[in-house]
Design an enzyme around this catalytic site. Structure first.
Site, PDB file in Angstrom:
ATOM      1  N   SER A   7      60.543 106.570  46.029  1.00 46.67           N
ATOM      2  CA  SER A   7      61.760 105.815  46.607  1.00 46.67           C
ATOM      3  C   SER A   7      61.812 106.230  48.091  1.00 46.67           C
ATOM      4  O   SER A   7      61.765 107.438  48.509  1.00 46.67           O
ATOM      5  CB  SER A   7      62.972 106.500  45.897  1.00 46.67           C
ATOM      6  OG  SER A   7      64.187 106.031  46.871  1.00 46.67           O
ATOM      7  N   HIS A  32      59.753 101.929  45.100  1.00 51.92           N
ATOM      8  CA  HIS A  32      61.320 101.996  44.643  1.00 51.92           C
ATOM      9  C   HIS A  32      62.112 101.782  46.116  1.00 51.92           C
ATOM     10  O   HIS A  32      61.909 102.595  46.939  1.00 51.92           O
ATOM     11  CB  HIS A  32      61.851 103.163  43.983  1.00 51.92           C
ATOM     12  CG  HIS A  32      63.379 103.143  43.771  1.00 51.92           C
ATOM     13  ND1 HIS A  32      63.526 102.472  42.602  1.00 51.92           N
ATOM     14  CD2 HIS A  32      64.424 103.774  44.146  1.00 51.92           C
ATOM     15  CE1 HIS A  32      65.011 102.561  42.413  1.00 51.92           C
ATOM     16  NE2 HIS A  32      65.502 103.169  43.334  1.00 51.92           N
ATOM     17  N   ASP A  34      65.894 101.289  48.080  1.00 53.91           N
ATOM     18  CA  ASP A  34      67.239 101.325  47.607  1.00 53.91           C
ATOM     19  C   ASP A  34      68.072 100.718  48.488  1.00 53.91           C
ATOM     20  O   ASP A  34      67.662 100.970  49.737  1.00 53.91           O
ATOM     21  CB  ASP A  34      67.596 103.086  47.596  1.00 53.91           C
ATOM     22  CG  ASP A  34      66.955 103.845  46.512  1.00 53.91           C
ATOM     23  OD1 ASP A  34      67.544 103.188  45.492  1.00 53.91           O
ATOM     24  OD2 ASP A  34      66.335 104.438  46.671  1.00 53.91           O
ATOM     25  N   MET A  36      71.644  99.607  49.960  1.00 54.82           N
ATOM     26  CA  MET A  36      73.063 100.096  49.779  1.00 54.82           C
ATOM     27  C   MET A  36      73.790  99.285  51.096  1.00 54.82           C
ATOM     28  O   MET A  36      73.322  99.238  52.149  1.00 54.82           O
ATOM     29  CB  MET A  36      72.958 101.549  50.329  1.00 54.82           C
ATOM     30  CG  MET A  36      72.391 102.492  49.380  1.00 54.82           C
ATOM     31  SD  MET A  36      72.349 104.176  49.481  1.00 54.82           S
ATOM     32  CE  MET A  36      71.009 104.835  48.463  1.00 54.82           C
ATOM     33  N   HIS A  65      66.409  98.155  44.188  1.00 51.47           N
ATOM     34  CA  HIS A  65      67.663  98.729  43.384  1.00 51.47           C
ATOM     35  C   HIS A  65      68.755  98.381  44.254  1.00 51.47           C
ATOM     36  O   HIS A  65      69.229  98.874  45.427  1.00 51.47           O
ATOM     37  CB  HIS A  65      67.535 100.346  43.390  1.00 51.47           C
ATOM     38  CG  HIS A  65      68.729 100.889  42.687  1.00 51.47           C
ATOM     39  ND1 HIS A  65      68.720 102.523  42.643  1.00 51.47           N
ATOM     40  CD2 HIS A  65      69.675 100.329  42.379  1.00 51.47           C
ATOM     41  CE1 HIS A  65      70.009 102.687  42.401  1.00 51.47           C
ATOM     42  NE2 HIS A  65      70.536 101.533  41.959  1.00 51.47           N
ATOM     43  N   MET A  67      72.472  98.221  45.544  1.00 50.29           N
ATOM     44  CA  MET A  67      73.736  98.836  45.405  1.00 50.29           C
ATOM     45  C   MET A  67      74.635  98.294  46.462  1.00 50.29           C
ATOM     46  O   MET A  67      75.053  98.859  47.519  1.00 50.29           O
ATOM     47  CB  MET A  67      73.657 100.555  45.544  1.00 50.29           C
ATOM     48  CG  MET A  67      72.939 101.085  44.414  1.00 50.29           C
ATOM     49  SD  MET A  67      72.165 102.665  45.029  1.00 50.29           S
ATOM     50  CE  MET A  67      70.489 102.047  45.764  1.00 50.29           C
ATOM     51  N   MET A 136      70.685 105.905  35.850  1.00 52.72           N
ATOM     52  CA  MET A 136      70.983 106.795  37.294  1.00 52.72           C
ATOM     53  C   MET A 136      71.233 108.289  36.758  1.00 52.72           C
ATOM     54  O   MET A 136      72.254 108.475  35.954  1.00 52.72           O
ATOM     55  CB  MET A 136      72.145 106.258  37.796  1.00 52.72           C
ATOM     56  CG  MET A 136      72.065 105.078  38.708  1.00 52.72           C
ATOM     57  SD  MET A 136      70.700 104.921  39.929  1.00 52.72           S
ATOM     58  CE  MET A 136      70.937 106.438  40.902  1.00 52.72           C
ATOM     59  N   GLY A 141      73.663 106.691  45.806  1.00 52.26           N
ATOM     60  CA  GLY A 141      74.188 106.698  47.262  1.00 52.26           C
ATOM     61  C   GLY A 141      73.496 107.717  48.036  1.00 52.26           C
ATOM     62  O   GLY A 141      73.465 107.381  49.433  1.00 52.26           O
ATOM     63  N   PHE A 142      72.854 108.757  47.663  1.00 54.55           N
ATOM     64  CA  PHE A 142      72.082 109.659  48.531  1.00 54.55           C
ATOM     65  C   PHE A 142      70.868 110.035  47.716  1.00 54.55           C
ATOM     66  O   PHE A 142      71.037 110.409  46.433  1.00 54.55           O
ATOM     67  CB  PHE A 142      72.959 110.694  48.877  1.00 54.55           C
ATOM     68  CG  PHE A 142      74.156 110.232  49.713  1.00 54.55           C
ATOM     69  CD1 PHE A 142      74.257 109.853  51.132  1.00 54.55           C
ATOM     70  CD2 PHE A 142      75.455 110.040  49.177  1.00 54.55           C
ATOM     71  CE1 PHE A 142      75.344 109.424  51.772  1.00 54.55           C
ATOM     72  CE2 PHE A 142      76.598 109.474  49.725  1.00 54.55           C
ATOM     73  CZ  PHE A 142      76.483 109.080  51.040  1.00 54.55           C
ATOM     74  N   GLY A 143      69.886 110.505  48.393  1.00 50.59           N
ATOM     75  CA  GLY A 143      68.982 111.175  47.891  1.00 50.59           C
ATOM     76  C   GLY A 143      68.957 112.582  47.702  1.00 50.59           C
ATOM     77  O   GLY A 143      69.840 113.013  48.377  1.00 50.59           O
ATOM     78  N   GLY A 144      68.009 113.179  47.206  1.00 51.48           N
ATOM     79  CA  GLY A 144      68.361 114.841  47.144  1.00 51.48           C
ATOM     80  C   GLY A 144      69.285 115.345  46.447  1.00 51.48           C
ATOM     81  O   GLY A 144      69.744 116.534  46.722  1.00 51.48           O
ATOM     82  N   ASP A 174      66.321 107.352  37.852  1.00 49.70           N
ATOM     83  CA  ASP A 174      66.600 107.676  39.202  1.00 49.70           C
ATOM     84  C   ASP A 174      67.590 108.921  39.564  1.00 49.70           C
ATOM     85  O   ASP A 174      68.476 108.654  39.389  1.00 49.70           O
ATOM     86  CB  ASP A 174      66.767 106.234  39.672  1.00 49.70           C
ATOM     87  CG  ASP A 174      66.977 106.069  41.182  1.00 49.70           C
ATOM     88  OD1 ASP A 174      66.683 107.049  42.011  1.00 49.70           O
ATOM     89  OD2 ASP A 174      67.492 105.016  41.746  1.00 49.70           O
ATOM     90  N   GLY A 175      67.003 109.708  40.228  1.00 42.62           N
ATOM     91  CA  GLY A 175      68.121 110.676  40.873  1.00 42.62           C
ATOM     92  C   GLY A 175      67.592 111.888  40.292  1.00 42.62           C
ATOM     93  O   GLY A 175      67.770 112.445  39.159  1.00 42.62           O
ATOM     94  N   GLY A 176      67.128 112.987  41.164  1.00 37.09           N
ATOM     95  CA  GLY A 176      67.135 114.359  40.942  1.00 37.09           C
ATOM     96  C   GLY A 176      65.712 114.598  40.232  1.00 37.09           C
ATOM     97  O   GLY A 176      65.481 115.581  39.527  1.00 37.09           O
ATOM     98  N   GLY A 196      62.435 110.338  45.260  1.00 33.17           N
ATOM     99  CA  GLY A 196      62.644 110.545  46.536  1.00 33.17           C
ATOM    100  C   GLY A 196      62.312 111.413  47.438  1.00 33.17           C
ATOM    101  O   GLY A 196      61.248 111.752  47.953  1.00 33.17           O
TER     102      GLY A 196
HETATM  103  C1  DX5 Z   1      70.074 107.127  44.979  1.00 35.50           C
HETATM  104  C2  DX5 Z   1      68.940 106.223  44.793  1.00 35.50           C
HETATM  105  C3  DX5 Z   1      67.638 107.192  44.665  1.00 35.50           C
HETATM  106  C4  DX5 Z   1      67.245 108.152  45.507  1.00 35.50           C
HETATM  107  C5  DX5 Z   1      66.684 109.352  44.645  1.00 35.50           C
HETATM  108  O1  DX5 Z   1      71.285 106.465  45.070  1.00 35.50           O
HETATM  109  O2  DX5 Z   1      69.111 105.192  44.035  1.00 35.50           O
HETATM  110  O3  DX5 Z   1      66.533 106.094  44.591  1.00 35.50           O
HETATM  111  O4  DX5 Z   1      66.378 107.838  46.417  1.00 35.50           O
HETATM  112  O5  DX5 Z   1      66.565 110.226  45.447  1.00 35.50           O
HETATM  113  P1  DX5 Z   1      66.180 111.596  44.787  1.00 35.50           P
HETATM  114  O6  DX5 Z   1      64.689 111.352  44.018  1.00 35.50           O
HETATM  115  O7  DX5 Z   1      65.942 112.235  46.066  1.00 35.50           O
HETATM  116  O8  DX5 Z   1      67.041 112.102  43.991  1.00 35.50           O
HETATM  117 ZN    ZN Z   2      67.184 104.066  43.555  1.00 33.02          ZN
END
Ligand code: DX5
Ligand code: ZN
Length: 222
Positions: A7, A32, A34, A36, A65, A67, A136, A141-144, A174-176, A196
């Protein structure tokens, strides 16, 4: 076969082409993206112009993706920009079936995304029209962010439904997704792994993608 979808949300946007190339050398086979809008989610990222630029630097599928609100208004622009896969949120679409048809009509692969609070069984009737389902495992909304463990039950439910209904949709998460969670995600049955922070967060995408994919393949017994 498990695939890694890096991502770009956590990439260095000033060096996007290099970052994508590094993730690709590390074994990423889907990019991927994102998107937003600051309304559906509390963050703003990028849109069709960046997808168009990415299209020039990679042949990999661009997995967009969305959003954003009013997805139907933007589907033609993503198609023109060179997007390959479009995933839209169950929670965001009043006429989900119509939006999925619109995506397919524009020559792209349609997918539905489910937020952590949305039950898998709500999309049972439209599973046959999906290229993949995106679970999800954080709130978008956010990475990490931290992986939400009950996402694993949702992956297992999808595997069950796919088998029962004789379908072939893929299961993306997707996520974590990172070193501490990837084995559980793969063992639950996911076959497309979005990552990501685990790929781009430390600034060496090639080696971090390679290591994550290797861990995923071991867990999958590949
Ligand atoms: C969050 C995104 C993800 C994000 C995942 O809303 O949809 O794609 O990049 O990030 P990580 O892998 O850091 O959790
Ligand atoms: Zn995503």
């Amino acid at each position: 076969m498990v695939e890694l979808a890096p991502s770009i949300l956590s990439a260095d946007f000033a060096r996007l082409a290099d970052e994508v190339a590094a993730a690709e050398r590390g074994g990423g086979t889907v990019i991927h993206v994102d998107v937003m809008d600051g309304h559906f989610v509390p963050n703003i990222t990028l849109g069709p112009p960046v997808v168009k630029s990415l299209r020039k630097v990679t042949k990999l599928p661009l997995d967009c993706h969305l959003m954003i609100e009013n997805v139907d208004d933007y589907i033609p622009a993503f198609a023109d920009a060179g997007a390959n896969w479009i995933s839209i949120h169950y929670e965001d679409c009043r006429h989900l079936h119509r939006s999925l048809e619109l995506i397919a009509h524009h020559g792209m692969k349609p997918a539905v995304v489910l937020n952590p609070a949305t039950r898998v069984d709500l999309i049972l009737d439209i599973l046959p029209m999906l290229h993949h389902v995106l679970i999800m495992s954080v709130n978008p909304g956010f990475g990490g962010q931290k992986f939400i463990p009950f996402s694993l039950d949702k992956i297992r439910r999808l595997v069950e439904l796919r088998q029962e209904l004789g379908l072939a949709f893929r299961i993306e998460v997707d996520g974590g997704v990172a070193h501490d969670t990837v084995a559980r995600v793969v063992q639950a049955g996911a076959d497309l792994l979005v990552a990501g922070n685990a790929v781009f967060g430390a600034g060496h995408a090639e080696q971090d993608a390679r290591a994550l994919l290797a861990a995923a393949r071991v867990a999958a017994g590949e």
